[in-house]
Design an enzyme around this catalytic site. Structure first.
Site: not given
Length: 272
Positions: A40, A123, A141
């Site tokens: 991520e 996020y 996102d």
């Protein structure tokens, strides 16, 4: 004009599309919280196809959180080469050191605890909670923000979007039980069909349910302009929705280029 689709119909169509079109990324075959966290952070500002090439190399050097947290920062930045934006390597290193010190080397389960880690935003904390721990939580996102804005509200141009907080609330309202598949599907759909500048409305499986399908139009000079009643979408790729700003430069060369050259030089410093 297209009629507004009900969430259940939209979910069925997008999930069906995803099952036929999802890309086999390595972070989609693991639930390891450390590996999800690494992916991520890498995906925040780097194209997914490039991350797919470099992610296994990074993990071969740092296969677990303890190895990464104990590594010298200079070595971590060297291992980050090719991913760009080296400050993300620094943030990742800070986060895993905090996890090692405060959580015994185990990535925390709680969203609030994840969110409090250095360099981890809303996020990323939700992504780790969902993709690593299977928690039923929404994600927003830049791709999800675009897809949900267009489908459920009448957007007048590709650049127009709902405010981010409104999309988080919408994402929570329509979240199915299988949040993992749905969140992955939304991001993939935003990258492959409901694209930022040139949405492929003709190939869209939800075009008859999309409230913006009849209005979306490609504007030749509208990129970066804030449309009335909406928000401007950043052209940068990645998982997070940071705003595009004027890039500082030196002698007409962006400072990030100078920084990259300096870091590349330092990577090789001290080596035989």
């Amino acid at each position: 004009m297209a009629s507004a689709g009900k969430p259940a119909g939209v979910r069925r169509a997008i999930l069906s599309w995803y099952r036929a079109n999802s890309r086999p990324f390595p972070w989609r075959v693991t639930r390891d919280p450390y590996r999800i966290l690494v992916s991520e952070i890498m995906l925040q500002q780097t194209q997914a196809d490039r991350v797919a090439l470099l992610y296994p190399e990074f993990l071969s050097k740092y296969p677990n959180l303890g190895r990464l947290s104990g590594a010298p920062r200079a070595d971590v930045i060297r291992a980050w080469k090719g991913l760009g934006y080296n400050n993300r390597a620094v943030r990742l290193h800070d986060a895993v050191k905090e996890i090692q010190a405060s959580y015994g080397g185990r990535v925390p389960y709680g969203i609030d605890e994840l969110d409090a880690l250095p360099g981890i935003g809303r996020y990323t904390s939700h992504a780790v909670a969902c993709f690593a721990y299977g928690r039923r939580t929404p994600l927003v996102d830049v791709n999800v923000r675009r897809v949900l804005s267009r489908i459920f509200y009448p957007m007048n141009s590709p650049a127009e979007l709902l405010e981010e907080q409104d999309v988080w609330e919408l994402a929570a309202r329509i979240l199915p039980r299988d949040a993992y598949s749905w969140n992955q599907a939304l991001m993939e759909f935003g990258a492959g069909v409901c694209a930022a500048r040139a949405p492929r409305c003709g190939a869209c499986p939800v075009k008859t349910m999309c409230r913006s399908a009849a209005k979306l139009r490609i504007v030749s000079n509208g990129a970066g302009r804030r449309p009335r009643g909406g928000a401007t979408e950043t052209p940068a790729a990645g998982s997070s929705g940071t705003r595009a700003t004027a890039e500082p430069s030196h002698f007409a060369v962006p400072r990030r280029i100078w920084r990259g050259r300096i870091v590349d030089h330092l990577r090789g410093a001290g080596r035989a």
